[in-house]
Design an enzyme around this catalytic site. Structure first.
Site, PDB file in Angstrom:
ATOM      1  CG  ASP A 141      -2.050   0.996   1.115  1.00  0.00           C
ATOM      2  OD1 ASP A 141      -2.619   1.373   2.172  1.00  0.00           O
ATOM      3  OD2 ASP A 141      -2.365   1.430  -0.019  1.00  0.00           O
ATOM      4  CE  LYS A 144      -0.799   3.351  -4.035  1.00  0.00           C
ATOM      5  NZ  LYS A 144      -0.806   2.618  -2.747  1.00  0.00           N
ATOM      6  CG  ASP A 169      -5.357  -0.179  -1.316  1.00  0.00           C
ATOM      7  OD1 ASP A 169      -5.242   0.879  -0.670  1.00  0.00           O
ATOM      8  OD2 ASP A 169      -6.418  -0.522  -1.866  1.00  0.00           O
ATOM      9  CG  ASN A 170      -4.462   2.218  -3.586  1.00  0.00           C
ATOM     10  OD1 ASN A 170      -3.637   2.099  -2.676  1.00  0.00           O
ATOM     11  ND2 ASN A 170      -5.646   2.749  -3.388  1.00  0.00           N
ATOM     12  CD  GLU A 199      -8.461   4.739  -0.146  1.00  0.00           C
ATOM     13  OE1 GLU A 199      -8.720   3.674  -0.713  1.00  0.00           O
ATOM     14  OE2 GLU A 199      -7.338   5.235  -0.149  1.00  0.00           O
TER      15      GLU A 199
HETATM   16  N1  77H Z   1       8.943   2.943  -1.022  1.00  0.00           N
HETATM   17  C1  77H Z   1       8.267   3.312   0.095  1.00  0.00           C
HETATM   18  N2  77H Z   1       8.614   2.690   1.254  1.00  0.00           N
HETATM   19  C2  77H Z   1       7.953   2.996   2.386  1.00  0.00           C
HETATM   20  C3  77H Z   1       6.955   3.965   2.352  1.00  0.00           C
HETATM   21  N3  77H Z   1       6.153   4.511   3.299  1.00  0.00           N
HETATM   22  C4  77H Z   1       5.395   5.424   2.689  1.00  0.00           C
HETATM   23  N4  77H Z   1       5.718   5.489   1.397  1.00  0.00           N
HETATM   24  C5  77H Z   1       5.143   6.384   0.449  1.00  0.00           C
HETATM   25  C6  77H Z   1       3.727   5.966   0.189  1.00  0.00           C
HETATM   26  C7  77H Z   1       2.875   7.159  -0.068  1.00  0.00           C
HETATM   27  C8  77H Z   1       1.433   6.797   0.024  1.00  0.00           C
HETATM   28  C9  77H Z   1       1.113   5.593  -0.883  1.00  0.00           C
HETATM   29  N5  77H Z   1      -0.342   5.469  -1.077  1.00  0.00           N
HETATM   30  C10 77H Z   1      -0.924   6.197  -2.019  1.00  0.00           C
HETATM   31  O1  77H Z   1      -0.279   6.946  -2.741  1.00  0.00           O
HETATM   32  C11 77H Z   1      -2.404   6.125  -2.150  1.00  0.00           C
HETATM   33  C12 77H Z   1      -3.053   7.121  -2.885  1.00  0.00           C
HETATM   34  C13 77H Z   1      -4.441   7.104  -3.014  1.00  0.00           C
HETATM   35  C14 77H Z   1      -5.116   8.181  -3.791  1.00  0.00           C
HETATM   36  C15 77H Z   1      -4.667   9.500  -3.684  1.00  0.00           C
HETATM   37  C16 77H Z   1      -5.305  10.501  -4.406  1.00  0.00           C
HETATM   38  C17 77H Z   1      -6.388  10.186  -5.219  1.00  0.00           C
HETATM   39  F1  77H Z   1      -7.010  11.166  -5.895  1.00  0.00           F
HETATM   40  C18 77H Z   1      -6.826   8.888  -5.337  1.00  0.00           C
HETATM   41  C19 77H Z   1      -6.186   7.865  -4.621  1.00  0.00           C
HETATM   42  C20 77H Z   1      -5.201   6.096  -2.413  1.00  0.00           C
HETATM   43  C21 77H Z   1      -4.549   5.097  -1.695  1.00  0.00           C
HETATM   44  O2  77H Z   1      -5.251   4.081  -1.093  1.00  0.00           O
HETATM   45  C22 77H Z   1      -3.163   5.085  -1.569  1.00  0.00           C
HETATM   46  O3  77H Z   1      -2.576   4.064  -0.873  1.00  0.00           O
HETATM   47  C23 77H Z   1       6.676   4.574   1.123  1.00  0.00           C
HETATM   48  N6  77H Z   1       7.314   4.260  -0.006  1.00  0.00           N
HETATM   49 MG    MG Z   2      -3.967   2.514  -0.533  1.00  0.00          MG
END
Ligand code: 77H
Ligand code: MG
Length: 214
Positions: A141, A144, A169-170, A199
């Site tokens: 999660d 992506k 997810d996603n 969500e």
């Molecule tokens: N490599 C590494 N290692 C470890 C880490 N820990 C954090 N990060 C960075 C992760 C940053 C968040 C990731 N999740 C998402 O970006 C996400 C986005 C949406 C979404 C947003 C806007 C919209 F308009 C529509 C949908 C919905 C979701 O359910 C999502 O999960 C890492 N990276």
């Molecule tokens: Mg997500």
């Protein structure tokens, strides 16, 4: 001074949930994100699918990539049998600090190890740092475009075993098209798509469940 969204989510948990009751923490976050402000928790619809997969696998070792506020860590950890462990990875220290408090408020901190750092750096250290031989269940999660490289890294580090379940997810929104291409055309995985919605919205999204065949 302006608070952050994770800080506001923590406040909503402290105000509306019962300390030590993980279900009330989950409900408080979902209520806040439905009625006050959207946040990228896996949410209640996809969360129910996550619950059913975790219950079916009944994992002893779990890896979560991307903790955010700890919502899915609480969902997963509340279902784990005694002695089982969830390792969750978050690279943003400020967000990790909030997640720690939400996980503690839910009372399931003994089952959860929150590690700060990026997945690419931490996955190769899992064996030596946490005495993990392999993971039974992995929830993706995080970024992506890290789903594919991190899945390959998990393979290379020998952290998958015959039967390990990956749940991503996603895969529709924001989308992980390369991941779907990689995992669905790889004979070392058996994959199934669970349609749902992003969500707290009516936007199409879903979870991809893949079993590593060894
Ligand atoms: N490599 C590494 N290692 C470890 C880490 N820990 C954090 N990060 C960075 C992760 C940053 C968040 C990731 N999740 C998402 O970006 C996400 C986005 C949406 C979404 C947003 C806007 C919209 F308009 C529509 C949908 C919905 C979701 O359910 C999502 O999960 C890492 N990276
Ligand atoms: Mg997500």
């Amino acid at each position: 001074t302006q608070t952050t969204r994770p800080q506001r989510i923590l406040k909503a948990v402290q105000k509306n949930a019962t300390k030590g009751d993980p279900d009330s923490v989950i409900s408080a976050i979902d209520h806040y994100c439905k009625h006050s402000e959207w946040a990228m928790n896996v949410g209640d619809e996809k969360g129910s699918i996550l619950d059913s997969v975790v219950s079916e696998v009944n994992p002893s070792t779990v890896l979560e990539l991307g903790t955010y506020c700890g919502y899915s860590a609480v969902r997963i950890a509340r279902l784990l049998s005694p002695g089982s462990k969830l390792i969750t990875v978050e690279f943003n220290p400020a967000i990790a600090a909030i997640a720690k408090q939400i996980i503690a408020y839910a009372g399931i901190q003994d089952k959860v190890t929150l590690v700060e750092g990026s997945s690419g750096d931490l996955i190769p250290k899992m064996k030596e740092c946490f005495g993990i031989t392999s993971f039974d269940f992995i929830f993706l999660d995080h970024w992506k475009d890290r789903y594919v490289p991190d899945t390959k890294l998990l393979e290379e580090c020998g952290l998958l075993r015959k039967g390990t379940v990956l749940l991503a997810d996603n895969v529709i929104c924001p989308g992980a098209p390369e991941y779907l291409k990689y995992i669905r055309n790889n004979r070392r995985y058996e994959s199934r798509y669970y349609p749902a919605h992003l969500e707290y919205t009516k936007v199409e999204d879903g979870l991809e469940k893949s079993i590593f065949l060894g």
